[in-house]
Write a protein that holds these residues in place. Structure first.
Motif, PDB file in Angstrom:
ATOM      1  N   ASP A 191      -5.071  15.949  10.283  1.00 17.85           N
ATOM      2  CA  ASP A 191      -4.058  15.239  11.078  1.00 17.85           C
ATOM      3  C   ASP A 191      -2.994  14.610  10.192  1.00 17.85           C
ATOM      4  O   ASP A 191      -2.667  13.428  10.304  1.00 17.85           O
ATOM      5  CB  ASP A 191      -4.714  14.168  11.957  1.00 17.85           C
ATOM      6  N   LEU A 192      -2.439  15.415   9.301  1.00 18.66           N
ATOM      7  CA  LEU A 192      -1.494  14.883   8.323  1.00 18.66           C
ATOM      8  C   LEU A 192      -0.221  14.350   8.958  1.00 18.66           C
ATOM      9  O   LEU A 192       0.470  13.512   8.362  1.00 18.66           O
ATOM     10  CB  LEU A 192      -1.152  15.976   7.297  1.00 18.66           C
ATOM     11  N   HIS A 193       0.117  14.795  10.161  1.00 19.15           N
ATOM     12  CA  HIS A 193       1.329  14.317  10.823  1.00 19.15           C
ATOM     13  C   HIS A 193       1.284  12.825  11.126  1.00 19.15           C
ATOM     14  O   HIS A 193       2.315  12.206  11.394  1.00 19.15           O
ATOM     15  CB  HIS A 193       1.552  15.093  12.126  1.00 19.15           C
ATOM     16  N   GLU A 194       0.080  12.244  11.102  1.00 12.69           N
ATOM     17  CA  GLU A 194      -0.047  10.814  11.391  1.00 12.69           C
ATOM     18  C   GLU A 194       0.323   9.936  10.199  1.00 12.69           C
ATOM     19  O   GLU A 194       0.452   8.720  10.339  1.00 12.69           O
ATOM     20  CB  GLU A 194      -1.492  10.506  11.820  1.00 12.69           C
ATOM     21  N   ILE A 195       0.488  10.525   9.027  1.00 14.79           N
ATOM     22  CA  ILE A 195       0.785   9.749   7.815  1.00 14.79           C
ATOM     23  C   ILE A 195       2.300   9.606   7.675  1.00 14.79           C
ATOM     24  O   ILE A 195       3.024  10.605   7.624  1.00 14.79           O
ATOM     25  CB  ILE A 195       0.202  10.448   6.577  1.00 14.79           C
ATOM     26  N   PRO A 196       2.837   8.389   7.612  1.00 12.60           N
ATOM     27  CA  PRO A 196       4.287   8.199   7.488  1.00 12.60           C
ATOM     28  C   PRO A 196       4.790   8.535   6.084  1.00 12.60           C
ATOM     29  O   PRO A 196       4.030   8.522   5.113  1.00 12.60           O
ATOM     30  CB  PRO A 196       4.481   6.712   7.787  1.00 12.60           C
ATOM     31  N   GLY A 197       6.085   8.873   5.995  1.00 14.05           N
ATOM     32  CA  GLY A 197       6.739   9.070   4.702  1.00 14.05           C
ATOM     33  C   GLY A 197       6.889  10.501   4.269  1.00 14.05           C
ATOM     34  O   GLY A 197       7.630  10.784   3.319  1.00 14.05           O
ATOM     35  N   GLN A 198       6.215  11.441   4.945  1.00 11.14           N
ATOM     36  CA  GLN A 198       6.234  12.819   4.472  1.00 11.14           C
ATOM     37  C   GLN A 198       7.557  13.528   4.758  1.00 11.14           C
ATOM     38  O   GLN A 198       7.950  14.426   4.011  1.00 11.14           O
ATOM     39  CB  GLN A 198       5.092  13.604   5.107  1.00 11.14           C
ATOM     40  N   ASP A 199       8.227  13.123   5.839  1.00  9.61           N
ATOM     41  CA  ASP A 199       9.497  13.780   6.161  1.00  9.61           C
ATOM     42  C   ASP A 199      10.503  13.628   5.034  1.00  9.61           C
ATOM     43  O   ASP A 199      11.228  14.563   4.687  1.00  9.61           O
ATOM     44  CB  ASP A 199      10.072  13.187   7.455  1.00  9.61           C
ATOM     45  N   ALA A 200      10.534  12.436   4.450  1.00  9.93           N
ATOM     46  CA  ALA A 200      11.516  12.162   3.392  1.00  9.93           C
ATOM     47  C   ALA A 200      11.052  12.665   2.036  1.00  9.93           C
ATOM     48  O   ALA A 200      11.876  13.027   1.186  1.00  9.93           O
ATOM     49  CB  ALA A 200      11.787  10.654   3.321  1.00  9.93           C
ATOM     50  N   ALA A 201       9.752  12.691   1.815  1.00  8.76           N
ATOM     51  CA  ALA A 201       9.234  13.069   0.493  1.00  8.76           C
ATOM     52  C   ALA A 201       7.973  13.913   0.644  1.00  8.76           C
ATOM     53  O   ALA A 201       6.854  13.384   0.606  1.00  8.76           O
ATOM     54  CB  ALA A 201       8.946  11.820  -0.339  1.00  8.76           C
ATOM     55  N   PRO A 202       8.104  15.226   0.815  1.00  9.84           N
ATOM     56  CA  PRO A 202       6.920  16.094   0.899  1.00  9.84           C
ATOM     57  C   PRO A 202       6.116  16.053  -0.402  1.00  9.84           C
ATOM     58  O   PRO A 202       6.665  15.809  -1.476  1.00  9.84           O
ATOM     59  CB  PRO A 202       7.521  17.484   1.124  1.00  9.84           C
ATOM     60  N   VAL A 203       4.820  16.288  -0.278  1.00 13.19           N
ATOM     61  CA  VAL A 203       3.962  16.321  -1.465  1.00 13.19           C
ATOM     62  C   VAL A 203       3.210  17.642  -1.507  1.00 13.19           C
ATOM     63  O   VAL A 203       2.852  18.215  -0.469  1.00 13.19           O
ATOM     64  CB  VAL A 203       2.960  15.139  -1.487  1.00 13.19           C
ATOM     65  N   ASP A 204       2.990  18.148  -2.717  1.00 12.81           N
ATOM     66  CA  ASP A 204       2.245  19.386  -2.937  1.00 12.81           C
ATOM     67  C   ASP A 204       0.868  19.065  -3.484  1.00 12.81           C
ATOM     68  O   ASP A 204       0.743  18.346  -4.484  1.00 12.81           O
ATOM     69  CB  ASP A 204       2.982  20.286  -3.931  1.00 12.81           C
ATOM     70  N   ILE A 205      -0.148  19.597  -2.827  1.00 17.79           N
ATOM     71  CA  ILE A 205      -1.534  19.429  -3.264  1.00 17.79           C
ATOM     72  C   ILE A 205      -2.041  20.792  -3.722  1.00 17.79           C
ATOM     73  O   ILE A 205      -2.062  21.748  -2.943  1.00 17.79           O
ATOM     74  CB  ILE A 205      -2.429  18.879  -2.138  1.00 17.79           C
ATOM     75  N   GLN A 206      -2.419  20.866  -4.967  1.00 16.32           N
ATOM     76  CA  GLN A 206      -2.918  22.114  -5.533  1.00 16.32           C
ATOM     77  C   GLN A 206      -4.434  22.208  -5.345  1.00 16.32           C
ATOM     78  O   GLN A 206      -5.163  21.267  -5.694  1.00 16.32           O
ATOM     79  CB  GLN A 206      -2.595  22.195  -7.022  1.00 16.32           C
TER      80      GLN A 206
END
Length: 406
Positions: free
Chosen positions: A49-64
């Motif tokens: 449910d990653l959409h519930e975490i704020p801040g991703q729209d402005a700064a996406p993160v990459d998880i390897q």
């Protein structure tokens, strides 16, 4: 890749996840390490449910993801931004890396809930010393935490899932507590589930809330949804949609013949009385022993606009009238039948029936416990009559009359 092949692959991995290391590794080799990594990444993203975490729209993160298998490392990237995406390969500058053994991760994600969590799981945070970069991507910590959560065997409340996934099974209706009672013991198993009715009417991209809810509630199940409208845009891993007319008996039969047998069938389709009756007759034979058939929205049995009646409550043409006729079949061995009578297949396989407001759940099994002993009187006897009977050595009137004469 066809939907059927994709389902065959994930079912192979689900079943292998119950076995030992050799069985798991053989399944990974057959499906392919990269394809296995893709399937596991999709499951982790779906559960997070990653959409519930704020801040991703402005700064996406990459998880390897760095997944060890057969002396090599399989790379897969999860990108959490406006939407969560994942793909094979390696990120140039990942914000964090999750290192794990591919076989152990498979067991943790698709194995039984009591399976050990991934034992070789290590998280590397790449920006701890780069405060400038870290300052804008602090949400990387809850992103990774939620991804890892998908390996921990966390059971989720069905009512909460209904609300979060947009299903009407809690809120508009209150079915989820009853489903928890009946479905809960099965949620740890590799299942095949069929739901009739997807929702959203003619909009191809609308509906599917219940399918997504079942996918989350049953993490080792393949879900089939059927609707009269095309719902192909709602397909995703472990969810397959089928277009067809549920009033067509031939189509209903083809569902059972081509896709069955099923562990659970849920009728949430047109709510028309004749359609529900046809669905039960066609699909209950394709429910596995130990499986369940659920019929929803039984309130329409009393609504003339759906073929129901509030006056002829026992009419077999109404859904409740038809379902009531099934109850006598539970005790078919105790009934006095005319000579030559043969029990129906439903009589022989219906082992339980549970009714709730607008909902009924039926259990499938083997209904052959045997009739009561022939020496037990079929007519109620007075104490005087019972005392005059020679019950034979070792028998008493109390044994013969299990009600104790009351």
């Amino acid at each position: 890749m066809t939907i059927q092949r994709a389902h065959e692959e994930i079912l192979k991995l689900i079943l292998a996840a119950e076995g030992g290391a050799e069985q798991i590794e053989a399944a990974i080799r057959e499906v392919g390490p990269e394809r296995t990594a893709h399937i596991l990444a999709d499951e982790l993203v779906n559960r997070a449910d990653l959409h519930e975490i704020p801040g991703q729209d402005a700064a996406p993160v990459d998880i390897q993801l760095a997944l060890a298998f057969d002396g090599a490392t399989v790379g897969h990237v999860i990108r959490a931004g406006k939407s969560a995406e994942h793909e094979a390969g390696r990120a140039e500058e990942p914000h964090a890396t999750i290192e794990a053994d591919l076989a152990e991760l498979l067991r943790a994600v698709l194995g039984p809930w009591r399976a050990p969590e991934a034992q070789v799981l290590r998280i590397v945070w790449h920006d701890l010393e780069n405060t400038e970069r870290l300052g804008g991507t602090m949400h990387v910590f809850p992103v990774v935490k939620r991804l890892v959560r998908g390996t921990t065997g966390r059971h989720e409340d069905l009512g909460e899932l209904s609300l979060r996934q947009g299903s009407d099974k809690w809120g508009l209706h209150f079915y989820t507590p009853h489903y928890e009672r009946h479905f809960g013991p099965l949620r740890d198993r590799p299942l095949k589930i069929l739901e009739l009715g997807i929702g959203g009417y003619g909009n191809p991209a609308s509906g599917g809330g219940s399918l997504r809810m079942w996918k989350r509630f049953f993490p080792r199940a393949v879900i089939y949804g059927v609707d009269v409208f095309d719902k192909a845009p709602l397909r995703e891993q472990r969810i397959h949609t089928i277009e067809g007319d549920l009033s067509d008996e031939g189509f209903l039969q083809s569902l059972g013949r081509d896709l069955g047998p099923f562990d659970i069938v849920i009728d949430d389709a047109s709510h028309g009385n004749s359609d529900l009756i046809a669905a039960f007759k066609s699909l209950f034979p394709y429910v596995r022993p130990g499986g369940l058939f659920a019929a929803e929205d039984l309130q329409t049995s009393y609504w003339p606009g759906y073929g129901g009646s509030s006056r002829e409550l026992s009419s077999p043409a109404t859904s409740m009238g038809f379902l009531k006729t099934l109850l006598d079949g539970l005790n078919h061995e105790e009934r006095e039948h005319p000579e030559g009578h043969e029990p129906s297949q439903t009589d022989l396989t219906l082992t339980g029936a549970h009714f709730y407001p607008s909902l009924a759940v039926f259990e499938k099994g083997v209904n052959a416990e045997g009739a009561s002993a022939s020496w037990i009187p079929r007519q109620k006897m007075s104490y005087e009559e019972m005392s005059a009977v020679d019950w034979g050595e070792g028998l008493t009137a109390d044994h013969a009359d299990e009600d104790g004469g009351q």
